[in-house]
Design a protein around this motif. Structure first.
Motif, mmCIF file in Angstrom:
data_model
loop_
_atom_site.group_PDB
_atom_site.id
_atom_site.type_symbol
_atom_site.label_atom_id
_atom_site.label_comp_id
_atom_site.label_asym_id
_atom_site.label_seq_id
_atom_site.Cartn_x
_atom_site.Cartn_y
_atom_site.Cartn_z
ATOM 1 N N ARG A 62 -5.190 8.244 -9.500
ATOM 2 C CA ARG A 62 -6.088 8.349 -8.374
ATOM 3 C C ARG A 62 -7.457 7.713 -8.626
ATOM 4 O O ARG A 62 -7.865 6.789 -7.915
ATOM 5 C CB ARG A 62 -6.251 9.835 -8.021
ATOM 6 C CG ARG A 62 -7.095 10.040 -6.805
ATOM 7 C CD ARG A 62 -7.300 11.502 -6.452
ATOM 8 N NE ARG A 62 -8.147 11.538 -5.283
ATOM 9 C CZ ARG A 62 -7.709 11.295 -4.060
ATOM 10 N NH1 ARG A 62 -6.438 11.049 -3.846
ATOM 11 N NH2 ARG A 62 -8.538 11.276 -3.050
ATOM 12 N N GLY B 122 -0.197 3.986 -2.466
ATOM 13 C CA GLY B 122 -0.722 5.217 -1.869
ATOM 14 C C GLY B 122 0.069 6.420 -2.373
ATOM 15 O O GLY B 122 -0.482 7.479 -2.680
ATOM 16 N N ASP C 49 -5.013 8.756 1.910
ATOM 17 C CA ASP C 49 -5.587 9.810 2.764
ATOM 18 C C ASP C 49 -4.530 10.387 3.693
ATOM 19 O O ASP C 49 -4.448 11.598 3.892
ATOM 20 C CB ASP C 49 -6.745 9.251 3.606
ATOM 21 C CG ASP C 49 -7.972 8.966 2.752
ATOM 22 O OD1 ASP C 49 -7.989 9.422 1.591
ATOM 23 O OD2 ASP C 49 -8.896 8.288 3.247
ATOM 24 N N THR D 225 -10.473 -0.108 -5.744
ATOM 25 C CA THR D 225 -10.508 -0.560 -4.353
ATOM 26 C C THR D 225 -11.949 -0.664 -3.858
ATOM 27 O O THR D 225 -12.285 -1.588 -3.121
ATOM 28 C CB THR D 225 -9.714 0.377 -3.429
ATOM 29 O OG1 THR D 225 -10.329 1.665 -3.439
ATOM 30 C CG2 THR D 225 -8.265 0.492 -3.846
ATOM 31 N N SER D 226 -12.822 0.267 -4.279
ATOM 32 C CA SER D 226 -14.225 0.188 -3.857
ATOM 33 C C SER D 226 -14.889 -1.044 -4.454
ATOM 34 O O SER D 226 -15.650 -1.743 -3.781
ATOM 35 C CB SER D 226 -15.010 1.420 -4.300
ATOM 36 O OG SER D 226 -14.298 2.579 -4.000
ATOM 37 N N SER E 129 0.826 -1.214 0.000
ATOM 38 C CA SER E 129 0.000 0.000 0.000
ATOM 39 C C SER E 129 0.862 1.268 0.000
ATOM 40 O O SER E 129 0.406 2.324 -0.426
ATOM 41 C CB SER E 129 -0.930 0.018 1.207
ATOM 42 O OG SER E 129 -0.211 0.332 2.375
ATOM 43 N N VAL F 82 -1.050 7.259 -5.827
ATOM 44 C CA VAL F 82 -2.356 7.924 -5.842
ATOM 45 C C VAL F 82 -2.224 9.421 -5.579
ATOM 46 O O VAL F 82 -2.827 10.242 -6.266
ATOM 47 C CB VAL F 82 -3.315 7.284 -4.804
ATOM 48 C CG1 VAL F 82 -4.549 8.153 -4.599
ATOM 49 C CG2 VAL F 82 -3.708 5.891 -5.249
ATOM 50 N N ARG G 191 -6.347 3.172 0.422
ATOM 51 C CA ARG G 191 -7.137 4.345 0.727
ATOM 52 C C ARG G 191 -6.578 5.111 1.924
ATOM 53 O O ARG G 191 -6.394 6.323 1.876
ATOM 54 C CB ARG G 191 -8.572 3.941 1.059
ATOM 55 C CG ARG G 191 -9.521 4.447 0.053
ATOM 56 C CD ARG G 191 -10.899 3.873 0.223
ATOM 57 N NE ARG G 191 -11.511 3.823 -1.089
ATOM 58 C CZ ARG G 191 -12.050 4.890 -1.674
ATOM 59 N NH1 ARG G 191 -12.084 6.059 -1.068
ATOM 60 N NH2 ARG G 191 -12.554 4.793 -2.876
ATOM 61 N N SER G 192 -6.296 4.379 3.014
ATOM 62 C CA SER G 192 -5.850 5.119 4.196
ATOM 63 C C SER G 192 -4.443 5.676 3.987
ATOM 64 O O SER G 192 -4.143 6.772 4.463
ATOM 65 C CB SER G 192 -5.945 4.283 5.470
ATOM 66 O OG SER G 192 -5.332 3.054 5.302
ATOM 67 N N TYR H 28 -14.052 -4.231 -2.762
ATOM 68 C CA TYR H 28 -14.713 -4.407 -1.485
ATOM 69 C C TYR H 28 -16.131 -4.931 -1.598
ATOM 70 O O TYR H 28 -16.670 -5.516 -0.665
ATOM 71 C CB TYR H 28 -14.692 -3.083 -0.687
ATOM 72 C CG TYR H 28 -14.044 -3.324 0.635
ATOM 73 C CD1 TYR H 28 -12.657 -3.351 0.748
ATOM 74 C CD2 TYR H 28 -14.806 -3.603 1.772
ATOM 75 C CE1 TYR H 28 -12.042 -3.635 1.933
ATOM 76 C CE2 TYR H 28 -14.187 -3.887 2.967
ATOM 77 C CZ TYR H 28 -12.817 -3.900 3.045
ATOM 78 O OH TYR H 28 -12.205 -4.204 4.221
ATOM 79 N N LEU I 13 -8.662 4.141 -6.936
ATOM 80 C CA LEU I 13 -9.583 4.216 -5.811
ATOM 81 C C LEU I 13 -10.927 3.581 -6.171
ATOM 82 O O LEU I 13 -11.578 2.964 -5.322
ATOM 83 C CB LEU I 13 -9.767 5.664 -5.344
ATOM 84 C CG LEU I 13 -8.515 6.270 -4.678
ATOM 85 C CD1 LEU I 13 -8.816 7.647 -4.113
ATOM 86 C CD2 LEU I 13 -7.969 5.369 -3.581
ATOM 87 N N THR I 14 -11.331 3.705 -7.436
ATOM 88 C CA THR I 14 -12.565 3.039 -7.867
ATOM 89 C C THR I 14 -12.396 1.529 -7.742
ATOM 90 O O THR I 14 -13.271 0.827 -7.219
ATOM 91 C CB THR I 14 -12.893 3.394 -9.333
ATOM 92 O OG1 THR I 14 -12.868 4.807 -9.470
ATOM 93 C CG2 THR I 14 -14.255 2.860 -9.733
#
Ligand SMILES: Nc1ncnc2c1ncn2[C@@H]1O[C@H](COP(=O)(O)OP(=O)(O)OP(=O)(O)O)[C@@H](O)[C@H]1O
Ligand SMILES: [Mg+2]
Lengths: 357, 221
Positions: free
Chosen positions: B54, B44, B108, B61-62, B40, B47, B104-105, B65, B58-59
């Protein structure tokens, strides 16, 4: 270390010309202030010195070496950098923040820390504060740490971008005084950016006034800036009271002083009251004691004397010696005469030279 | 016999099985987190550094899930050429989930860093790579480690699903209980142990967090 801009231009990719063909020589061992309204290219100019930004055309030279020929990281370790809000590393203790550049350049950590603790005291903090994190210091203290960090590797050049604009006026005044004191000891080549003309005049040995569009409007010592602004823009930017503020640069030592007599001094019907030679007030004909509103010494500026002469109930500024004993008076009329003479001789010089300034 | 005695009884007979189920559970839950954590960091970084990465990443990763974990476990053998009973499937599936969360984290965390601090570091003469490890990464840790806590705890609970496709871990104790006609002791033991593991691992991350980001607590005060 002389820093020279040679028709240096920076145009951002979106077309904004932030700096337009800047020609400027920043003298060695002095404080040069870049001042001007927001967005006129001060920060951009400053950052072209340490290659945080590269010019689109023209050059920046330090001691005749083009900075573009140097490796950025190496160059930057020889140039101290201080920004608004200090930009300290929140995850490192204060002392480790200060030791950053020496450690980067290979000084053993222990040695760098020892020197960092000394530096903290030098900028008016205590060694004990070194073990705190930046968040545990006030804004003014953080700014002092920022200065210590920039000085840690003893760089010959110091760049400061609005270093004091995020603190309250009292702290700002302290920090400015501290910088002048440090500079008296160190004699670095300092470039300081501010949008505060008063700060520029207090700190600058030389002041570069930038105008909109990255144009250099005037480059001169502060007293010259106040006395003879190059154009309407500079005059407007320097602001009102420039005649009065210009008096800061003239010493009171040359003023004619009327002696204070032993048998009593009376001015405009008010008698100066002394206690063991020290002035305590003015006695009016009805026997009331009016305050002196302060005294000055020969080391003060003409501005201080003019101010005291205006405030005094007798219209006279009281001169004292080092021990605080009254040695003489300077009346409003005397101050006005001296100022008029000064202004006449300066404007005459300008006229003879055929230069508007 | 009370339930309590039945539990003790079960443990005295099957103690060894329970012990190896715990170890297997820890292994299956933690290896993916470690691998995902390491992966990551560069993702990350990509990203926050490259605008065009980005959105797609990120899409993705969603989307990952939303794939049900059981479906993923059944699909992976076909994709990887492994047998359905291979624990490797579980490791890969959980790595994918953990990675989706941690990218994601990390992104962020890196995006939340005060840009002026990074600029100051550059202006002081840090080269980019060293700066990233000395300044960017440590400053992103509070957010990154918060994500790590979630990843660790959710992995511990997801490993139990693996028992449904016949792979070990505490989930086996649940399937055993079902097979024995809702026999409570193994179910209870599995439940208590997996909650305990989650709590202990979470506490360990919190302790590590305090250890590596002492400055963050100071700032919050
Ligand atoms: N990265 C960038 N991309 C595009 N334009 C920029 C960029 N950075 C600065 N500018 C523009 O260049 C001009 C000069 O900016 P600069 O930051 O040098 O001004 P400044 O004199 O330091 O202003 P301030 O007093 O507000 O800090 C401004 O018009 C600004 O909008
Ligand atoms: Mg600026």
């Amino acid at each position: 270390m002389v820093i020279r801009f040679e028709s240096t231009t920076k145009q951002y990719p979106d077309g904004t010309v932030a700096v337009d063909a800047l020609d400027l020589t920043v003298p060695s061992g002095a404080i040069t202030v870049f001042v001007g309204p927001s967005g006129c290219g001060k920060t951009t100019s400053l950052r072209m010195i340490n290659r945080m930004i590269d010019p689109t055309s023209g050059r920046v030279l330090i001691d005749d070496v083009d900075v573009a020929s140097e490796r950025p990281a190496r160059l930057r370790r020889r140039i101290g950098y201080v920004i608004q809000h200090a930009g300290l590393f929140p995850h490192r203790t204060v002392v480790d923040n200060v030791a950053t550049v020496p450690v980067l350049s290979g000084t053993p950590r222990k040695e760098a820390r020892t020197r960092a603790y000394e530096l903290l005291e030098r900028v008016g903090l205590t060694a004990a504060m070194g073990d705190r994190y930046p968040a545990q210091l006030s804004g003014g203290q953080q700014q002092r740490v920022g200065v210590a960090r920039a000085l840690a590797a003893d760089p010959p050049v110091l760049l400061m971008d609005e270093p004091f604009s995020a603190v309250d006026p009292v702290v700002r005044h302290d920090l400015q005084a501290e910088l002048l004191r440090l500079q008296g000891e160190l004699g670095k080549t300092i470039v300081l950016v501010t949008h505060d003309i008063d700060e520029a005049i207090v700190l600058g040995d030389h002041v570069a006034v930038f105008a909109e569009g990255g144009r250099l409007a005037q480059f001169a010592p502060p007293e010259e800036l106040l006395a003879s602004p190059a154009d309407a823009f500079v005059a407007g930017f320097v602001g009102r009271d420039r005649g009065y503020r210009g008096l800061s640069f003239a010493t009171a030592a040359d003023l004619p002083v009327e002696p204070v007599t032993a048998e009593g001094t009376v001015v405009e019907g008010l008698a100066l009251v002394l206690d063991d030679g020290r002035p305590t007030g003015w006695r009016d004909p009805d026997g009331r004691l009016l305050p002196t509103e302060g005294t000055h010494t020969a080391d003060d500026s003409l501005r201080v004397v003019a101010d005291l002469a205006l405030l005094s109930p007798a219209g006279a500024a009281i001169r004292v010696d080092a021990a605080g004993r009254a040695v003489g008076l300077v009346r409003q009329t005397t101050v006005a005469d001296v100022v008029r003479q000064r202004q006449r001789s300066r404007l005459a010089v300008g006229a003879v030279g055929g230069s508007a300034g | 016999m009370t339930l309590w005695h039945q539990v003790l009884d079960y443990l005295s007979v099957n103690g060894e099985d329970v012990r190896s189920a715990v170890l297997q559970h820890l292994y299956l839950a933690l290896v993916p987190v470690v691998v995902a954590f390491v992966l990551s960091l560069p993702l990350g970084w990509a990203v926050v550094s490259y605008g065009w990465v980005r959105h797609p990443l990120l899409t993705l990763t969603s989307v990952v899930y939303t794939i049900p974990s059981l479906a993923l476990l059944l699909l992976l053998p076909g994709l990887l050429g492994t047998s359905i009973l291979d624990p490797f499937n579980v490791l890969v599936a959980l790595t994918v989930y953990s990675l989706a969360l941690l990218v994601r984290s990390t992104a962020d965390g890196l995006a939340a860093i005060d840009a002026s601090v990074v600029q100051a570091a550059t202006a002081m003469g840090y080269r980019p790579l060293r700066r990233w490890f000395a300044v960017d990464l440590p400053l992103s840790l509070p957010v990154v480690l918060a994500g790590l806590r979630v990843a660790v705890v959710s992995n511990v609970s997801m490993v139990s699903i693996a028992a449904l496709v016949g792979i070990g871990g505490l989930g086996q104790l649940f399937t055993r209980g079902f097979q024995l006609g809702f026999y409570m002791p193994p179910i209870l033991i599995g439940l208590v142990l997996s909650v305990a593991i989650a709590l202990v691992l979470d506490a360990l991350v919190v302790i590590a967090q305090r250890f590596v980001t002492p400055w963050a607590r100071v700032a919050a005060r």
